[in-house]
Design an enzyme around this catalytic site. Structure first.
Site, PDB file in Angstrom:
ATOM      1  N   CYS A  44      -6.957  -0.002   7.816  1.00 39.64           N
ATOM      2  CA  CYS A  44      -6.643  -1.542   7.061  1.00 39.64           C
ATOM      3  C   CYS A  44      -6.825  -1.575   5.877  1.00 39.64           C
ATOM      4  CB  CYS A  44      -7.739  -2.375   8.062  1.00 39.64           C
ATOM      5  SG  CYS A  44      -9.315  -2.373   7.836  1.00 39.64           S
ATOM      6  N   CYS A  48      -2.093  -3.366   7.308  1.00 39.36           N
ATOM      7  CA  CYS A  48      -1.923  -3.083   5.708  1.00 39.36           C
ATOM      8  C   CYS A  48      -0.624  -3.040   5.350  1.00 39.36           C
ATOM      9  CB  CYS A  48      -2.655  -1.604   5.581  1.00 39.36           C
ATOM     10  SG  CYS A  48      -2.145  -0.228   6.641  1.00 39.36           S
ATOM     11  N   CYS A  78       0.630   1.382   3.883  1.00 37.61           N
ATOM     12  CA  CYS A  78       0.300   2.467   4.416  1.00 37.61           C
ATOM     13  C   CYS A  78       1.529   3.283   4.240  1.00 37.61           C
ATOM     14  CB  CYS A  78       0.019   2.076   5.985  1.00 37.61           C
ATOM     15  SG  CYS A  78      -1.173   0.980   6.098  1.00 37.61           S
TER      16      CYS A  78
END
Length: 139
Positions: free
Chosen positions: A14, A88, A92
């Site tokens: 996250c 995220c 990511c």
């Protein structure tokens, strides 16, 4: 599972690595009893783990008080069989051939323990389901 078979590995990601991903990693670590390599990281790690998340986990017997947010690295992604993202978005990294799962969960940042409990319980439910996928012979 034989000793020659590699352990499955999971990475929870996250943004701040201070709440959702920490709780998920703590649950998977506890529930897998060492049968899964567990990592968590954030694209922009906070200075400390969310105290409400630590308190909510303590209520169910999981101690996260010594955990610290960690930066997401390419190595962590590459070393993981499954990458579970939690809000995220585009930060990511995505690698071909990796399994990605996105868990849409409320962010516990800045919220009290009463708001964090249902998030914790949903994370536990999802981690238990993930565990049956990672270790099908154990379920």
């Amino acid at each position: 599972m034989s000793d020659s078979q590699p352990k499955p590995s999971a990475l929870f990601v996250c943004v701040h690595n201070a709440g959702r991903s920490q709780m998920a990693a703590a649950f998977l670590t506890r529930l897998s009893q060492g049968r899964v390599d567990v990592r968590s990281a954030g694209s922009a790690p906070a200075d400390a783990v969310n105290p409400a998340a630590v308190a909510a986990m303590a209520e169910v017997g999981v101690d996260m008080s010594a955990e610290t947010p960690k930066i997401l690295t390419l190595e962590a992604v590459q070393a993981s069989d499954v990458v579970i993202t939690m809000g995220c978005g585009d930060t990511c990294p995505v690698f071909p051939g990796k399994r990605y799962v996105d868990w849409q969960l409320e962010d516990p940042a800045g919220r009290g323990i009463d708001a964090v409990r249902p998030i914790r319980d949903e994370i536990e439910r999802r981690v238990r389901a993930l565990l049956t996928e990672l270790l099908p012979e154990q379920s």
